[in-house]
Design a protein around this motif. Structure first.
Motif, PDB file in Angstrom:
ATOM      1  N   THR A  23       0.863  -1.186   0.000  1.00 15.72           N
ATOM      2  CA  THR A  23       0.000   0.000   0.000  1.00 15.72           C
ATOM      3  C   THR A  23       0.898   1.235   0.000  1.00 15.72           C
ATOM      4  N   PRO A  24       0.364   2.394  -0.418  1.00 18.18           N
ATOM      5  CA  PRO A  24       1.169   3.618  -0.394  1.00 18.18           C
ATOM      6  C   PRO A  24       1.685   3.980   1.002  1.00 18.18           C
ATOM      7  N   ARG A  25       1.010   3.493   2.052  1.00 19.04           N
ATOM      8  CA  ARG A  25       1.458   3.816   3.411  1.00 19.04           C
ATOM      9  C   ARG A  25       2.346   2.744   4.021  1.00 19.04           C
ATOM     10  N   GLY A  26       2.714   1.747   3.237  1.00 17.92           N
ATOM     11  CA  GLY A  26       3.613   0.729   3.754  1.00 17.92           C
ATOM     12  C   GLY A  26       3.121  -0.674   3.448  1.00 17.92           C
ATOM     13  N   ASP A  27       4.000  -1.633   3.646  1.00 12.57           N
ATOM     14  CA  ASP A  27       3.705  -3.029   3.354  1.00 12.57           C
ATOM     15  C   ASP A  27       3.065  -3.729   4.556  1.00 12.57           C
ATOM     16  N   ILE A  28       2.198  -4.678   4.265  1.00 10.82           N
ATOM     17  CA  ILE A  28       1.565  -5.528   5.280  1.00 10.82           C
ATOM     18  C   ILE A  28       2.020  -6.955   5.017  1.00 10.82           C
ATOM     19  N   ARG A  29       2.815  -7.500   5.930  1.00  8.14           N
ATOM     20  CA  ARG A  29       3.284  -8.882   5.782  1.00  8.14           C
ATOM     21  C   ARG A  29       2.149  -9.831   6.148  1.00  8.14           C
ATOM     22  N   THR A  30       1.932 -10.834   5.302  1.00  7.76           N
ATOM     23  CA  THR A  30       0.850 -11.794   5.574  1.00  7.76           C
ATOM     24  C   THR A  30       1.426 -13.185   5.791  1.00  7.76           C
ATOM     25  N   PRO A  31       0.747 -14.001   6.639  1.00  5.66           N
ATOM     26  CA  PRO A  31      -0.488 -13.666   7.355  1.00  5.66           C
ATOM     27  C   PRO A  31      -0.281 -12.544   8.367  1.00  5.66           C
ATOM     28  N   ALA A  32      -1.304 -11.692   8.464  1.00  5.64           N
ATOM     29  CA  ALA A  32      -1.240 -10.490   9.288  1.00  5.64           C
ATOM     30  C   ALA A  32      -2.339 -10.508  10.341  1.00  5.64           C
ATOM     31  N   SER A 131     -21.699   4.439   3.911  1.00  2.93           N
ATOM     32  CA  SER A 131     -20.543   3.761   4.480  1.00  2.93           C
ATOM     33  C   SER A 131     -19.285   4.079   3.674  1.00  2.93           C
ATOM     34  N   MET A 132     -19.389   4.091   2.348  1.00  2.48           N
ATOM     35  CA  MET A 132     -18.237   4.424   1.503  1.00  2.48           C
ATOM     36  C   MET A 132     -17.807   5.875   1.742  1.00  2.48           C
ATOM     37  N   GLU A 133     -18.791   6.768   1.908  1.00  6.11           N
ATOM     38  CA  GLU A 133     -18.476   8.181   2.150  1.00  6.11           C
ATOM     39  C   GLU A 133     -17.744   8.343   3.484  1.00  6.11           C
ATOM     40  N   ILE A 134     -18.238   7.681   4.522  1.00 12.45           N
ATOM     41  CA  ILE A 134     -17.597   7.783   5.843  1.00 12.45           C
ATOM     42  C   ILE A 134     -16.164   7.253   5.780  1.00 12.45           C
ATOM     43  N   GLN A 135     -15.974   6.104   5.145  1.00 13.26           N
ATOM     44  CA  GLN A 135     -14.636   5.516   5.096  1.00 13.26           C
ATOM     45  C   GLN A 135     -13.681   6.357   4.234  1.00 13.26           C
ATOM     46  N   ARG A 136     -14.238   7.049   3.233  1.00 12.39           N
ATOM     47  CA  ARG A 136     -13.406   7.976   2.447  1.00 12.39           C
ATOM     48  C   ARG A 136     -13.008   9.172   3.295  1.00 12.39           C
ATOM     49  N   LEU A 137     -13.940   9.697   4.084  1.00 18.78           N
ATOM     50  CA  LEU A 137     -13.631  10.826   4.976  1.00 18.78           C
ATOM     51  C   LEU A 137     -12.580  10.439   6.016  1.00 18.78           C
ATOM     52  N   LEU A 138     -12.658   9.208   6.503  1.00 16.76           N
ATOM     53  CA  LEU A 138     -11.669   8.745   7.476  1.00 16.76           C
ATOM     54  C   LEU A 138     -10.295   8.596   6.828  1.00 16.76           C
ATOM     55  N   GLY A 139     -10.280   8.273   5.532  1.00 21.37           N
ATOM     56  CA  GLY A 139      -9.019   8.133   4.814  1.00 21.37           C
ATOM     57  C   GLY A 139      -8.368   6.776   4.967  1.00 21.37           C
ATOM     58  N   SER A 140      -9.154   5.755   5.318  1.00 17.93           N
ATOM     59  CA  SER A 140      -8.586   4.415   5.506  1.00 17.93           C
ATOM     60  C   SER A 140      -8.061   3.856   4.186  1.00 17.93           C
ATOM     61  N   ASP A 141      -7.028   3.038   4.285  1.00 21.81           N
ATOM     62  CA  ASP A 141      -6.373   2.475   3.105  1.00 21.81           C
ATOM     63  C   ASP A 141      -7.150   1.299   2.534  1.00 21.81           C
ATOM     64  N   ILE A 142      -7.728   0.485   3.433  1.00 20.31           N
ATOM     65  CA  ILE A 142      -8.539  -0.658   3.014  1.00 20.31           C
ATOM     66  C   ILE A 142      -9.952  -0.441   3.532  1.00 20.31           C
ATOM     67  N   VAL A 143     -10.894  -0.408   2.617  1.00 17.83           N
ATOM     68  CA  VAL A 143     -12.299  -0.109   2.898  1.00 17.83           C
ATOM     69  C   VAL A 143     -13.100  -1.397   2.746  1.00 17.83           C
ATOM     70  N   PRO A 181      -7.092   5.283  -6.822  1.00 19.10           N
ATOM     71  CA  PRO A 181      -5.785   4.618  -6.894  1.00 19.10           C
ATOM     72  C   PRO A 181      -5.069   4.658  -5.535  1.00 19.10           C
ATOM     73  N   GLY A 182      -4.481   3.523  -5.156  1.00 16.52           N
ATOM     74  CA  GLY A 182      -3.775   3.451  -3.880  1.00 16.52           C
ATOM     75  C   GLY A 182      -4.637   2.973  -2.737  1.00 16.52           C
ATOM     76  N   TYR A 183      -5.951   2.993  -2.932  1.00 15.40           N
ATOM     77  CA  TYR A 183      -6.887   2.520  -1.906  1.00 15.40           C
ATOM     78  C   TYR A 183      -7.540   1.225  -2.391  1.00 15.40           C
ATOM     79  N   ALA A 184      -8.005   0.427  -1.439  1.00 15.39           N
ATOM     80  CA  ALA A 184      -8.574  -0.876  -1.784  1.00 15.39           C
ATOM     81  C   ALA A 184      -9.961  -1.028  -1.192  1.00 15.39           C
ATOM     82  N   LEU A 185     -10.831  -1.710  -1.929  1.00 17.72           N
ATOM     83  CA  LEU A 185     -12.156  -2.081  -1.437  1.00 17.72           C
ATOM     84  C   LEU A 185     -12.235  -3.602  -1.394  1.00 17.72           C
TER      85      LEU A 185
END
Length: 376
Positions: A23-32, A131-143, A181-185
């Motif tokens: 992700t643009p904010r860093g990598d997530i090692r899996t399993p996480a 729900s999509m609007e709220i999560q966009r306002l929060l700025g979360s990377d994975i929605v 771009p850069g965000y995931a659903l």
């Protein structure tokens, strides 16, 4: 760093997988394992301390944050990452599960859910679009897509109707999410313990297309055996080249069993909630620090653990501060639990990469079966 969201699968061992979510904010090692920061904080922990345990990603709760302090306020203050001082990735849930379990006087329609807040009784409406609007306002990377999750056990008709409603909401979530771009659903597979409904749900989600896929509607009262039985087939229904997320799990042996069945991501309040109530998870099972047997014990919680609670404090001290209701009790035990959960994840990643997961798993279960060290 990357400017887009992607997933690389590095190795498999049986159904178990290890890889990296970029992700643009860093990598997530899996399993996480994702610690839960319900109200923009992992309770009793500083963000730097959570990162020090090895966590690559946190979970935030749409339902709680929309009620207090509100998504609009967080947006005005620069988004959830800056607000809570966490610069790594954040996944937010859709709010659907909390509406069903916490809200009062809720009314479910095709459009969404109208409910009264459990905080102050105010009226709110949550739909896929909101729900999509709220999560966009929060700025979360994975929605997470907005879904409905019935508690189990439930009759088949109820599960079927709920799943199909969730799939219609998934399509609306995808449309409302737009091009970011850069965000995931992530889409959420539903269908209870009904294999054919799980298959129908997975096909509907794949047809819509998501950056990742969650197995929803488990760990809601069906028990571990039924959950594992469902994961034995449900996980395989999801795309191999996308992350697979099991929501709301769980205890250490739940996590290991889920990874064994092909799950890449999990979250649970258990390590932090248990820490605040005097429960510590160790390689040898659960320790209840409130028990009198610990009051004169100079030994650490777990001699093999490198967390601050184990390297700096005795069982006697941890027992004392818990009994005295001192804040440091919840802080130290939460840190220990989150550290232990991340150690499990790292050991599993290493074992899967080496092709030794079965041996690691046998050792994990043998250690927990030993039970706690004998009292002095």
């Amino acid at each position: 760093m990357t400017d887009r969201f992607s997933f690389d699968l590095h190795a498999t061992d049986g159904a178990a997988r290890t890889g990296v979510i970029h992700t643009p904010r860093g990598d997530i090692r899996t399993p996480a394992f994702m610690p839960v920061g319900t109200a923009a904080t992992v309770k009793a922990m500083l963000p730097d301390s959570v990162a020090a345990t090895g966590a690559d990603v946190l979970l935030g709760n749409t339902y709680h944050l929309m009620l207090r302090p509100t998504a609009e306020r967080i947006d005005r203050l620069g988004g959830l990452h800056g607000f809570m001082n966490w610069n790594k990735p954040i996944l937010t849930d859709s709010g659907g599960f909390q509406v069903m379990s916490l809200a009062e006087l809720r009314k479910l329609t095709e459009d969404g859910v109208t409910f009264r807040s459990h905080v102050d009784g105010s009226r709110h409406h949550l739909s896929p679009e909101r729900s999509m609007e709220i999560q966009r306002l929060l700025g979360s990377d994975i929605v997470m897509a907005f879904d409905e999750c019935p508690a189990l056990p439930a009759d088949r008709t109820r599960i079927e109707d709920s799943m199909r409603l969730s799939m219609r909401w998934a399509a609306r979530s995808r449309a409302a999410f737009g091009d970011r771009p850069g965000y995931a659903l992530f889409g959420i597979q539903q269908g209870g313990l009904e294999r054919d409904l799980r298959a129908e749900s997975a096909k509907a989600l794949i047809d819509i297309g998501f950056e990742g896929y969650a197995v929803g509607g488990l760990a809601v009262g069906e028990g571990q055996e039924a959950m594992f039985g469902c994961l034995d087939y449900a996980t395989d229904m999801l795309p191999v080249d996308k992350p697979r997320y099991l929501m709301g799990v769980g205890k250490p042996d739940d996590i290991v069993g889920a990874v064994k069945r092909g799950i890449d991501m999990m979250d649970c309040v258990l390590p932090s909630r248990s820490g605040r109530t005097g429960q510590a998870f160790t390689r040898h099972g659960v320790v209840n620090i409130k028990n009198a047997r610990h009051q004169d014990d100079p030994r650490p919680l777990d001699e093999g653990c490198s967390c601050p609670a184990c390297t700096g404090y005795s069982r006697a001290y941890l027992h004392h501060v818990f009994r005295a209701k001192e804040m440091i009790s919840g802080m130290l035990l939460t840190w220990h639990n989150l550290h232990y959960f991340q150690v499990i994840m790292q050991e599993m990643r290493t074992a899967i990469a080496a092709g030794t997961f079965a041996e690691w798993e046998a050792g994990f279960h043998a250690g927990r079966a030993q039970g706690d060290i004998d009292p002095l």
